[in-house]
Design a protein around this motif. Structure first.
Motif, PDB file in Angstrom:
ATOM      1  N   GLY A   1       8.953  -8.802   6.817  1.00 56.39           N
ATOM      2  CA  GLY A   1       9.883  -8.083   5.961  1.00 56.39           C
ATOM      3  C   GLY A   1      10.574  -6.952   6.689  1.00 56.39           C
ATOM      4  N   ARG A   2      11.156  -6.030   5.930  1.00 51.36           N
ATOM      5  CA  ARG A   2      12.011  -5.005   6.531  1.00 51.36           C
ATOM      6  C   ARG A   2      11.301  -3.691   6.827  1.00 51.36           C
ATOM      7  NH1 ARG A   2      13.991  -1.457   2.432  1.00 51.36           N
ATOM      8  NH2 ARG A   2      13.444  -2.120   0.315  1.00 51.36           N
ATOM      9  N   HIS A   3      10.044  -3.552   6.416  1.00 51.55           N
ATOM     10  CA  HIS A   3       9.347  -2.276   6.586  1.00 51.55           C
ATOM     11  C   HIS A   3       8.552  -2.247   7.897  1.00 51.55           C
ATOM     12  CE1 HIS A   3      10.609  -0.963   2.702  1.00 51.55           C
ATOM     13  NE2 HIS A   3       9.986  -1.940   2.075  1.00 51.55           N
ATOM     14  N   PRO A   4       8.185  -1.061   8.332  1.00 50.60           N
ATOM     15  CA  PRO A   4       7.430  -0.951   9.590  1.00 50.60           C
ATOM     16  C   PRO A   4       6.076  -1.646   9.532  1.00 50.60           C
ATOM     17  CG  PRO A   4       8.292   1.204   8.928  1.00 50.60           C
ATOM     18  CD  PRO A   4       8.518   0.282   7.774  1.00 50.60           C
ATOM     19  N   LEU A   5       5.426  -1.620   8.384  1.00 48.32           N
ATOM     20  CA  LEU A   5       4.087  -2.169   8.251  1.00 48.32           C
ATOM     21  C   LEU A   5       4.130  -3.484   7.489  1.00 48.32           C
ATOM     22  CD1 LEU A   5       2.165   1.121   7.380  1.00 48.32           C
ATOM     23  CD2 LEU A   5       2.416   0.025   9.624  1.00 48.32           C
ATOM     24  N   GLN A   6       3.551  -4.493   8.073  1.00 51.26           N
ATOM     25  CA  GLN A   6       3.495  -5.828   7.475  1.00 51.26           C
ATOM     26  C   GLN A   6       2.026  -6.169   7.217  1.00 51.26           C
ATOM     27  OE1 GLN A   6       6.488  -7.846   6.856  1.00 51.26           O
ATOM     28  NE2 GLN A   6       7.183  -5.718   7.084  1.00 51.26           N
TER      29      GLN A   6
ATOM     30  N   THR B   1      -4.290  -1.848   0.503  1.00 50.31           N
ATOM     31  CA  THR B   1      -3.145  -1.552  -0.364  1.00 50.31           C
ATOM     32  C   THR B   1      -3.321  -0.215  -1.062  1.00 50.31           C
ATOM     33  OG1 THR B   1      -4.147  -3.008  -2.036  1.00 50.31           O
ATOM     34  CG2 THR B   1      -2.375  -3.924  -0.689  1.00 50.31           C
ATOM     35  N   VAL B   2      -4.547   0.132  -1.440  1.00 50.90           N
ATOM     36  CA  VAL B   2      -4.795   1.468  -1.998  1.00 50.90           C
ATOM     37  C   VAL B   2      -4.491   2.534  -0.951  1.00 50.90           C
ATOM     38  CG1 VAL B   2      -6.622   3.051  -2.744  1.00 50.90           C
ATOM     39  CG2 VAL B   2      -6.418   0.787  -3.797  1.00 50.90           C
ATOM     40  N   MET B   3      -4.938   2.317   0.272  1.00 55.99           N
ATOM     41  CA  MET B   3      -4.667   3.283   1.338  1.00 55.99           C
ATOM     42  C   MET B   3      -3.168   3.491   1.533  1.00 55.99           C
ATOM     43  SD  MET B   3      -5.822   5.302   3.662  1.00 55.99           S
ATOM     44  CE  MET B   3      -5.509   6.013   5.284  1.00 55.99           C
ATOM     45  N   LEU B   4      -2.419   2.415   1.570  1.00 59.21           N
ATOM     46  CA  LEU B   4      -0.978   2.531   1.773  1.00 59.21           C
ATOM     47  C   LEU B   4      -0.309   3.249   0.601  1.00 59.21           C
ATOM     48  CD1 LEU B   4      -0.417  -1.006   3.278  1.00 59.21           C
ATOM     49  CD2 LEU B   4      -0.035   1.161   4.478  1.00 59.21           C
ATOM     50  N   GLU B   5      -0.736   2.944  -0.618  1.00 55.87           N
ATOM     51  CA  GLU B   5      -0.160   3.630  -1.777  1.00 55.87           C
ATOM     52  C   GLU B   5      -0.553   5.106  -1.795  1.00 55.87           C
ATOM     53  OE1 GLU B   5       2.095   2.515  -3.896  1.00 55.87           O
ATOM     54  OE2 GLU B   5       2.139   0.570  -2.879  1.00 55.87           O
ATOM     55  N   GLU B   6      -1.748   5.431  -1.357  1.00 60.48           N
ATOM     56  CA  GLU B   6      -2.143   6.844  -1.257  1.00 60.48           C
ATOM     57  C   GLU B   6      -1.283   7.576  -0.229  1.00 60.48           C
ATOM     58  OE1 GLU B   6      -4.058   8.490  -3.162  1.00 60.48           O
ATOM     59  OE2 GLU B   6      -5.743   7.288  -3.873  1.00 60.48           O
ATOM     60  N   LEU B   7      -1.012   6.942   0.898  1.00 62.93           N
ATOM     61  CA  LEU B   7      -0.165   7.563   1.921  1.00 62.93           C
ATOM     62  C   LEU B   7       1.244   7.791   1.389  1.00 62.93           C
ATOM     63  CD1 LEU B   7      -1.365   5.544   5.036  1.00 62.93           C
ATOM     64  CD2 LEU B   7      -1.737   7.997   4.616  1.00 62.93           C
ATOM     65  N   LEU B   8       1.774   6.808   0.687  1.00 59.29           N
ATOM     66  CA  LEU B   8       3.108   6.974   0.105  1.00 59.29           C
ATOM     67  C   LEU B   8       3.114   8.091  -0.932  1.00 59.29           C
ATOM     68  CD1 LEU B   8       4.093   3.215  -0.235  1.00 59.29           C
ATOM     69  CD2 LEU B   8       5.110   4.883   1.334  1.00 59.29           C
ATOM     70  N   ALA B   9       2.054   8.192  -1.721  1.00 60.45           N
ATOM     71  CA  ALA B   9       1.967   9.254  -2.718  1.00 60.45           C
ATOM     72  C   ALA B   9       1.924  10.632  -2.068  1.00 60.45           C
ATOM     73  CB  ALA B   9       0.736   9.049  -3.598  1.00 60.45           C
ATOM     74  N   LEU B  10       1.403  10.697  -0.841  1.00 63.41           N
ATOM     75  CA  LEU B  10       1.354  11.963  -0.100  1.00 63.41           C
ATOM     76  C   LEU B  10       2.672  12.279   0.590  1.00 63.41           C
ATOM     77  CD1 LEU B  10      -2.208  11.642   1.467  1.00 63.41           C
ATOM     78  CD2 LEU B  10      -1.491  13.286  -0.286  1.00 63.41           C
ATOM     79  N   GLY B  11       3.645  11.370   0.497  1.00 62.16           N
ATOM     80  CA  GLY B  11       4.958  11.618   1.073  1.00 62.16           C
ATOM     81  C   GLY B  11       5.175  11.030   2.449  1.00 62.16           C
ATOM     82  N   HIS B  12       4.280  10.171   2.908  1.00 66.77           N
ATOM     83  CA  HIS B  12       4.435   9.547   4.231  1.00 66.77           C
ATOM     84  C   HIS B  12       5.321   8.306   4.095  1.00 66.77           C
ATOM     85  CE1 HIS B  12       1.470  12.167   6.118  1.00 66.77           C
ATOM     86  NE2 HIS B  12       0.690  11.966   5.065  1.00 66.77           N
ATOM     87  N   THR B  13       6.604   8.493   4.233  1.00 63.69           N
ATOM     88  CA  THR B  13       7.543   7.389   4.029  1.00 63.69           C
ATOM     89  C   THR B  13       7.385   6.297   5.082  1.00 63.69           C
ATOM     90  OG1 THR B  13       9.241   8.592   5.276  1.00 63.69           O
ATOM     91  CG2 THR B  13       9.235   8.856   2.869  1.00 63.69           C
ATOM     92  N   GLY B  14       6.826   6.644   6.222  1.00 66.87           N
ATOM     93  CA  GLY B  14       6.585   5.652   7.260  1.00 66.87           C
ATOM     94  C   GLY B  14       5.514   4.644   6.888  1.00 66.87           C
ATOM     95  N   ALA B  15       4.845   4.879   5.770  1.00 75.73           N
ATOM     96  CA  ALA B  15       3.817   3.949   5.304  1.00 75.73           C
ATOM     97  C   ALA B  15       4.382   2.861   4.395  1.00 75.73           C
ATOM     98  CB  ALA B  15       2.706   4.706   4.581  1.00 75.73           C
ATOM     99  N   GLU B  16       5.710   2.809   4.255  1.00 77.25           N
ATOM    100  CA  GLU B  16       6.296   1.720   3.467  1.00 77.25           C
ATOM    101  C   GLU B  16       5.894   0.377   4.073  1.00 77.25           C
ATOM    102  OE1 GLU B  16       7.641   0.838   0.880  1.00 77.25           O
ATOM    103  OE2 GLU B  16       8.247   2.696  -0.094  1.00 77.25           O
ATOM    104  N   TYR B  17       5.664  -0.574   3.212  1.00 82.00           N
ATOM    105  CA  TYR B  17       5.087  -1.822   3.702  1.00 82.00           C
ATOM    106  C   TYR B  17       5.542  -3.026   2.893  1.00 82.00           C
ATOM    107  CZ  TYR B  17       1.798  -1.566  -0.279  1.00 82.00           C
ATOM    108  OH  TYR B  17       1.243  -1.506  -1.538  1.00 82.00           O
ATOM    109  N   ASP B  18       5.481  -4.174   3.537  1.00 78.45           N
ATOM    110  CA  ASP B  18       5.586  -5.464   2.862  1.00 78.45           C
ATOM    111  C   ASP B  18       4.181  -6.050   2.801  1.00 78.45           C
ATOM    112  OD1 ASP B  18       8.652  -6.316   2.692  1.00 78.45           O
ATOM    113  OD2 ASP B  18       8.346  -5.309   4.616  1.00 78.45           O
ATOM    114  N   ALA B  19       3.782  -6.520   1.630  1.00 82.72           N
ATOM    115  CA  ALA B  19       2.471  -7.155   1.464  1.00 82.72           C
ATOM    116  C   ALA B  19       2.691  -8.628   1.134  1.00 82.72           C
ATOM    117  CB  ALA B  19       1.679  -6.467   0.361  1.00 82.72           C
ATOM    118  N   TRP B  20       2.277  -9.487   2.034  1.00 83.97           N
ATOM    119  CA  TRP B  20       2.442 -10.926   1.890  1.00 83.97           C
ATOM    120  C   TRP B  20       1.130 -11.556   1.452  1.00 83.97           C
ATOM    121  CZ3 TRP B  20       7.405 -12.473   2.517  1.00 83.97           C
ATOM    122  CH2 TRP B  20       8.252 -11.647   3.265  1.00 83.97           C
ATOM    123  N   LEU B  21       1.204 -12.510   0.546  1.00 84.20           N
ATOM    124  CA  LEU B  21       0.023 -13.152  -0.006  1.00 84.20           C
ATOM    125  C   LEU B  21      -0.544 -14.194   0.962  1.00 84.20           C
ATOM    126  CD1 LEU B  21      -1.819 -13.517  -2.518  1.00 84.20           C
ATOM    127  CD2 LEU B  21      -0.221 -15.290  -3.287  1.00 84.20           C
TER     128      LEU B  21
END
Length: 286
Positions: free
Chosen positions: A40-45, A58-78
């Motif tokens: 996908g288009r985000h830094p983290l796949q 996924t909880v870790m990534l959402e916690e990082l985003l909640a803290l304002g770390h925009t670099g933690a945006e991610y695509d999660a593939w099944l």
């Protein structure tokens, strides 16, 4: 009573003797088929499924985003493990152990692969400087993180397998691993009797690692074994599990790559924050 089993001199693989997971368990590594992974288009796949190990990340990534770390945006593939997606050539390149979750960090000049859920949590915590305390609390945090990584196989592959998934019920195996599951819960309960979180006063990657396994067990949500294991007795673990479950980032992360349960608790893939909002609030304008 069945005849006692005597192991042969040399073990051989009986493909039909694998119980619920016979179609995916095998004694060799490596890919079974060629299949590239999507990017996908985000830094983290992230390539995963919402099992307890997948939920950690996924909880870790959402916690990082909640803290304002925009670099933690991610695509999660099944990754559909029951269908053998983890044995595709692309996935095996990211994780030679063919287990979810697996992460590719494409934020730098060269992609970095990270596999094993504990390693992913530690990698992300160090990358973003978050959810990993310093000093003595760092040692405590890492101790509980590695405790979880070493203990959960006894809970999942031991107790969970023989209690819930094995083709037959074996009293010795169930008793052996039930005893260990209860011992582990007592270890946690004693720690949480003296500390709000596992590493101390602050929420950390230790809690993120332990909660999807032992928090779910404490709430009777794992293997339908709550009554069998008398999980209500572990009052401090229940208190801690309830507190973590109320965190907004946990509520968001726990549904990513989930394809079972209530409709508003499922999100097969996540490519932007709004995907979670739409899944949790169907029909909203988000």
């Amino acid at each position: 009573m069945s005849e006692p089993y005597t192991p042969p001199k040399v073990w051989t693989w009986d493909r039909a003797n694998g119980g619920r997971f016979a179609s995916i368990n095998r004694p060799i590594a490596g890919p079974t088929h060629d299949k590239d992974l999507p990017v996908g288009r985000h830094p983290l796949q992230l390539y995963s499924l919402a099992t307890p190990n997948g939920v950690k990340v996924t909880v870790m990534l959402e916690e990082l985003l909640a803290l304002g770390h925009t670099g933690a945006e991610y695509d999660a593939w099944l990754i559909r493990i029951q269908e053998g997606d983890q044995f595709g050539s692309g996935f095996v390149e990211v994780n030679p152990n063919s287990k979810i979750p697996a992460l590719m960090d494409r934020s730098g000049p060269q992609p970095v692969r990270v596999f094993e859920s504990g390693a992913i949590l530690l990698y992300l915590a160090e990358k973003f400087g978050a959810l990993l305390p310093t000093g003595a609390q760092r040692a405590e945090c890492l101790s509980w993180l590695f405790w979880q990584m070493g203990s959960a196989p006894y809970l999942g592959g031991g107790f969970g397998h023989f209690y819930a998934y094995a083709p037959e019920k074996f009293e010795y195996a169930i008793n052996r691993f039930a005893m260990e599951a209860k011992r582990q819960m007592d270890v946690l309960d004693r720690r949480l009797a003296e500390s709000r979180y596992l590493a101390g006063d602050d929420y950390s990657i230790a809690d993120i690692a332990v909660w999807p396994w032992y928090g779910a067990l404490a709430k009777g949500q794992l293997y339908e074994a709550g009554e069998f294991l008398s999980v209500h007795e572990y009052t401090h673990v229940v208190r801690w599990a309830d507190e973590i479950a109320q965190r907004p980032a946990v509520q968001r992360g726990r549904i990513v790559n989930r394809t079972w349960g209530a409709a508003d608790a499922q999100l097969a893939e996540r490519h932007e924050a709004a995907d979670i909002d739409r899944a949790r609030h169907p029909g909203s304008a988000t």
